[in-house]
Structure formats: structure tokens, C-alpha cells
Design an enzyme around this catalytic site. Structure first.
Site, PDB file in Angstrom:
ATOM      1  N   HIS A 157      30.441   5.787  12.107  1.00 30.08           N
ATOM      2  CA  HIS A 157      30.928   7.117  11.682  1.00 30.08           C
ATOM      3  C   HIS A 157      32.282   7.026  10.990  1.00 30.08           C
ATOM      4  O   HIS A 157      33.070   7.972  11.024  1.00 30.08           O
ATOM      5  CB  HIS A 157      31.029   8.091  12.867  1.00 30.08           C
ATOM      6  CG  HIS A 157      29.832   8.082  13.765  1.00 30.08           C
ATOM      7  ND1 HIS A 157      28.738   8.893  13.557  1.00 30.08           N
ATOM      8  CD2 HIS A 157      29.535   7.327  14.856  1.00 30.08           C
ATOM      9  CE1 HIS A 157      27.836   8.647  14.491  1.00 30.08           C
ATOM     10  NE2 HIS A 157      28.287   7.692  15.286  1.00 30.08           N
ATOM     11  N   SER A 278      47.501   3.595 -14.049  1.00 31.26           N
ATOM     12  CA  SER A 278      47.347   4.999 -14.399  1.00 31.26           C
ATOM     13  C   SER A 278      48.231   5.292 -15.602  1.00 31.26           C
ATOM     14  O   SER A 278      49.324   4.739 -15.725  1.00 31.26           O
ATOM     15  CB  SER A 278      47.786   5.862 -13.214  1.00 31.26           C
ATOM     16  OG  SER A 278      48.127   7.152 -13.659  1.00 31.26           O
ATOM     17  N   LYS A 284      50.430   3.287  -9.626  1.00 34.09           N
ATOM     18  CA  LYS A 284      49.015   3.154  -9.273  1.00 34.09           C
ATOM     19  C   LYS A 284      48.395   1.834  -9.708  1.00 34.09           C
ATOM     20  O   LYS A 284      48.698   1.306 -10.767  1.00 34.09           O
ATOM     21  CB  LYS A 284      48.205   4.296  -9.925  1.00 34.09           C
ATOM     22  CG  LYS A 284      48.519   5.668  -9.391  1.00 34.09           C
ATOM     23  CD  LYS A 284      47.918   5.949  -8.019  1.00 34.09           C
ATOM     24  CE  LYS A 284      46.427   6.095  -8.052  1.00 34.09           C
ATOM     25  NZ  LYS A 284      45.970   7.412  -8.437  1.00 34.09           N
ATOM     26  N   GLU A 291      34.619   1.244  -8.244  1.00 38.62           N
ATOM     27  CA  GLU A 291      34.224   2.651  -8.454  1.00 38.62           C
ATOM     28  C   GLU A 291      33.117   2.739  -9.499  1.00 38.62           C
ATOM     29  O   GLU A 291      32.163   3.508  -9.358  1.00 38.62           O
ATOM     30  CB  GLU A 291      35.425   3.478  -8.916  1.00 38.62           C
ATOM     31  CG  GLU A 291      36.448   3.728  -7.821  1.00 38.62           C
ATOM     32  CD  GLU A 291      37.702   4.392  -8.394  1.00 38.62           C
ATOM     33  OE1 GLU A 291      37.612   5.552  -8.802  1.00 38.62           O
ATOM     34  OE2 GLU A 291      38.752   3.735  -8.448  1.00 38.62           O
TER      35      GLU A 291
END
Ligand code: ARG
Length: 463
Positions: A157, A278, A284, A291
């Protein structure tokens, strides 16, 4: 294709939009190698059966080899007016060698031709994906071996559940991919039958030798029914299903890499070579590669749905709908190939953070099961032991302490059987090592699994 080229049946040319709509060479041009191979096998068989002369067959083979060389050099002129890969190559052949070129299509149709080409293409694509999977597996097994000491929380979970090893987690990915590999190869095995000789739908009146073409093209046998041979594409459904399952697995792996590289987890640092910055936030370093692997799953699953829907409800045998099989098949194979390569690079160059993983083991009561197991091992029914451990967790939580920080008296108040050895059981290393069962994270189990996998990978590389 000019309608005049179809012979006497047509008075008028195909409408321009219909021509553009039906042309497929921009997609199926990719089958050129299989198309040439299957044509060579076919014309040699025709000569062997004395359906065409040996001289004609030799001219056809030589002509096709010249076309192969010109395609390889990038000099071949593909022509959308000639509809598809088959017509392009045949037209170029006839242009090059004249009349003999026109004999190649004896006892054949584009229907069995395209079915044969697709089986050949997909068979080799499956083997190549299996190789790509092996390359990723090798990276994972190396990483597992190099990080055998790294303990980490295992989750259910997405809550910290029990301690395990990073290597054990990586080997779970390995098992998933092993099954994907075997599914892809299984599909390749079942598709390895030759449709060639089924002609348009009902075979041919010529005395062809289907076993000879099947053998020349490396098929196990000719397909048994000509309608089925030209009319079904279940072999593509199987291959792309296997790819869809694989890309779901890759997406799950990718998701964990994304999570683990977040500040919240901090378990992994992706290398500069597989991250991006970024345009607005200078701090970043984004895990774009995993992804994208996650995101591209839609293409592969979409390809499967595309094929299923295209095939559903088609009457036997060939229907032009079947021309639509190629784009989704190519897309699925290309995407999975890229995803496997990107993950191999991203994982291979990533570094794992031992301290962050160890820190994560400290909070979250991952040792609660140890408390329950300790009692159960001493004869307390597990359900009761579970309850006692739960109460201790509750107490520790309220005091803002870890289980190991509660005094022995608290344990003994919870259950009379407790003695000081409970504190040994709470050590994370011990907790992992005590999971010494087949499939578990104890060091020697994981080491053995790594050895076995290495042996398997090496044997495959040798074969
Ligand atoms: N380009 C066609 C395809 O991929 C080849 C078969 C054409 N057959 C036909 N009967 N029009 O399906």
C-alpha cells in the site's frame, strides 16, 4: 498504382484521395527485406517445381538482389503510386529484368505474401526484443550484486511494511522481465508457420511445394489452411499482448524510479546523462526518462487495442482492413525496444543511497512483524501475537519512540513471555537475515538467485 495496371477491368483511374487513403508503402516499406527473402524462396521453389524456368528464376533472384542492394544504399525510389512494398519491389524488378519479372507472382498473391512477410518480420522482432530484455536484465543483476548490502523498506500500500534488500527488489523486476521475455519468445515460436502458397485465399492450381518455401524461410511447417493463413493475424495479437504486458512492467519499474528519485524518498540519484533540468527552476533534476517510459505504455497497450478492434468481426479470408496491422505492430516493437534501452541506461548509471534507505527503515515500525513472530515462535498463537505487537506499536507511537526504545518492562506487561532477546530480533539486518526462505531477502538466498540468473544470462549469450 494506376488502375490501368490492374489490367482490363478498369476504365477509370483511382480517385486521388482514394489513392492516398489506400497507399501503405510509407509504413510497409519496412518489410522490404522480408519481401525480398520470401520472393526469392518462392521463385526458387517455382523453378524447382518446373513452374518457371531456371533461367527466369535466376534472373529474378539476381534482380531482387540488386534491388536489395539499392535499398540498403538508400537509393531505391519508393513510389506511393505503387501502393505498397510488394508492388514497389515487383515493379522495380520488372523494370530491371523485363518479362521474367512478371513470372515471380505465379502461384502467389499479395495476400499470402504480406502474411508471410509479417510473420518473418515479427519473428525476428521478437528475438530482438528478447535480446533487449537480456541487456536490461544484465544491468539489474549487476546492480543487485553491487548493492547486496543495501537494506531498504519493502512496501505494501506504499506504506513501509517490512525490511528487505535493494537487491531483492531489483531481482523482483528481473523475474517480471524474465516472464516477459519468455512470453515474447513463445509468441515467436507459435507464429513460425508459413502462409506462403495459400495464394489469395484458396491455394493455387500450380503444383507448388509449400514445404520447400517454408523450410527455406526457416518456418517450422506450412500452415494447414489457406483461408486461415491469409485471414488471421492472431500471431500479431499474441506478440503485441506480450509487449503490452512487458510495457506495463516497465511502467511499474519506471514509476518506482520516479518515486525513489523524489526528495521524499531519496533512494536513488539518476545520472546527469538520464535526467533533464527545468527551464524555470534551476534546482531541478527531473526523472524524465522513466516518466516517458511510464507514459509510452499507452502507445503499446493502444497498439494492442487497435489490432483487436481491427480484427474483430472480419469475415474470412483477406480483407483490406488487415493492411492496418502494420503501424501498431511497428509502433509497439519500436516503443518497447526504446523503453528497454532507456531503462538499461538509466538504471545502469543511477546511484543508490544506502544511508537514505537505512534511514527509511528507522521510522514506520518495520520491526512490528518481528515482535509478533518472536512471540509466535515461542508458542503464542500468531493472531494473539499480532495483537500484542499492535498494542506495543500503539504505545511506542504515543510516546514518540521506536519499538527498540521501549523498556523490557513494557514488553513484559504486554506479554509475559518476553525476554531481552526481543531486542536482537528488532535489528533490521537480523530481521532480513531471518527471512531465509526460498524467494526471500536473506543474503545467501539473494546471492544464490544472482548466481543462477548470471548463469542463465551467460548461457543465453553463448547460444
Ligand atoms: N498492402 C496490402 C496489405 O498490407 C497487401 C495485400 C493486398 N491485397 C489485396 N487483396 N488488396 O494488406
Amino acid at each position: 498504382m494506376s488502375n490501368k495496371a490492374w489490367g482490363g477491368r478498369f476504365d477509370e483511374e483511382l480517385d486521388a484521395i482514394a489513392a492516398r487513403f489506400s497507399a501503405s508503402v510509407d509504413v510497409d516499406g519496412r518489410l522490404w527485406e522480408q519481401d525480398i527473402d520470401s520472393s526469392i524462396a518462392h521463385v526458387r521453389m517455382l523453378a524447382g517445381q518446373k513452374i518457371v524456368s531456371t533461367e527466369d528464376a535466376e534472373q529474378v533472384v539476381a534482380g531482387l538482389e540488386t534491388i536489395r542492394a539499392s535499398i540498403e544504399r538508400g537509393e531505391f525510389e519508393w513510389d506511393a503510386d505503387k501502393e505498397d512494398v510488394h508492388m514497389n519491389i515487383e515493379a522495380a524488378l520488372t523494370k530491371a529484368i523485363g518479362e521474367a519479372g512478371g513470372r515471380l507472382h505465379t502461384a502467389r498473391s499479395r495476400n499470402d505474401q504480406v502474411a508471410t512477410d509479417m510473420r518473418l518480420w515479427t519473428r525476428q522482432a521478437c528475438h530482438s526484443i528478447a535480446g533487449d530484455i537480456d541487456a536490461l536484465l544484465a544491468v539489474l543483476v549487476d546492480k543487485a550484486e553491487a548493492h547486496i548490502d543495501f537494506l531498504m523498506p519493502g512496501y505494501t500500500h506504499l506504506q513501509r511494511a517490512q525490511p528487505t534488500r535493494l537487491a531483492h527488489h531489483l531481482l523482483a523486476w528481473v523475474e517480471m522481465l524474465e516472464r516477459d521475455r519468455s512470453r515474447v519468445l513463445d509468441a515467436a515460436k507459435r507464429m513460425n508457420e508459413s502462409p506462403l502458397g495459400s495464394a489469395a485465399l484458396a491455394g493455387t492450381t500450380f503444383p507448388i511445394d509449400r514445404a520447400a518455401t517454408a523450410e527455406a524461410l526457416g518456418f517450422d511447417r506450412p500452415m494447414q489452411n489457406s483461408l486461415d493463413a491469409v485471414g488471421d493475424r492472431d500471431f500479431l495479437l499474441e506478440a503485441v499482448s506480450a509487449l503490452a504486458i512487458c510495457s506495463v512492467h516497465l511502467s511499474r519499474v519506471a514509476e518506482e524510479l520516479v518515486l525513489w528519485s523524489s526528495q521524499e524518498f531519496g533512494f536513488v540519484q539518476m545520472s546527469d546523462t538520464f535526467t533533464t533540468g527545468s527551464s524555470i527552476m534551476p534546482q531541478k533534476k527531473n526523472p524524465d526518462m522513466p516518466e516517458l517510459v511510464r507514459g509510452k505504455t499507452g502507445r503499446v497497450v493502444g497498439s494492442l487495442v487497435n489490432l483487436m478492434v481491427m480484427l474483430k468481426g472480419l469475415p474470412l479470408a483477406y480483407n483490406r482492413d488487415l493492411q492496418e496491422d502494420k503501424a501498431p505492430v511497428f509502433e509497439a516493437f519500436d516503443t518497447v525496444h526504446d523503453c528497454l534501452a532507456v531503462l538499461a541506461g538509466a538504471i545502469g548509471s543511477a546511484s543508490f543511497d544506502k544511508a537514505r534507505m537505512a534511514d527509511a527503515l528507522q521510522a514506520g515500525f518495520l520491526d512490528a512483524t518481528e515482535v509478533a513472530d518472536w512471540l509466535a515462535a515461542r508458542g503464542v498463537p500468531f493472531r494473539e501475537a499480532h495483537h500484542v505487537a499492535g498494542k506495543l506499536v500503539h504505545q511506542a507511537h504515543q510516546l514518540g519512540k521506536k519499538l527498540a526504545e521501549l523498556p523490557l518492562e513494557t514488553y513484559q506487561q504486554a506479554h509475559a513471555s518476553f525476554d531481552a532477546t526481543i531486542f536482537d530480533a528488532l535489528d533490521m539486518e537480523t530481521a532480513v537475515e531471518r527471512r531465509d526462505v526460498l524467494g526471500g531477502p536473506a543474503r545467501k538466498r539473494v546471492t544464490k538467485a544472482i548466481e543462477e540468473l548470471r548463469g542463465r544470462l551467460e548461457a543465453r549469450r553463448g547460444s
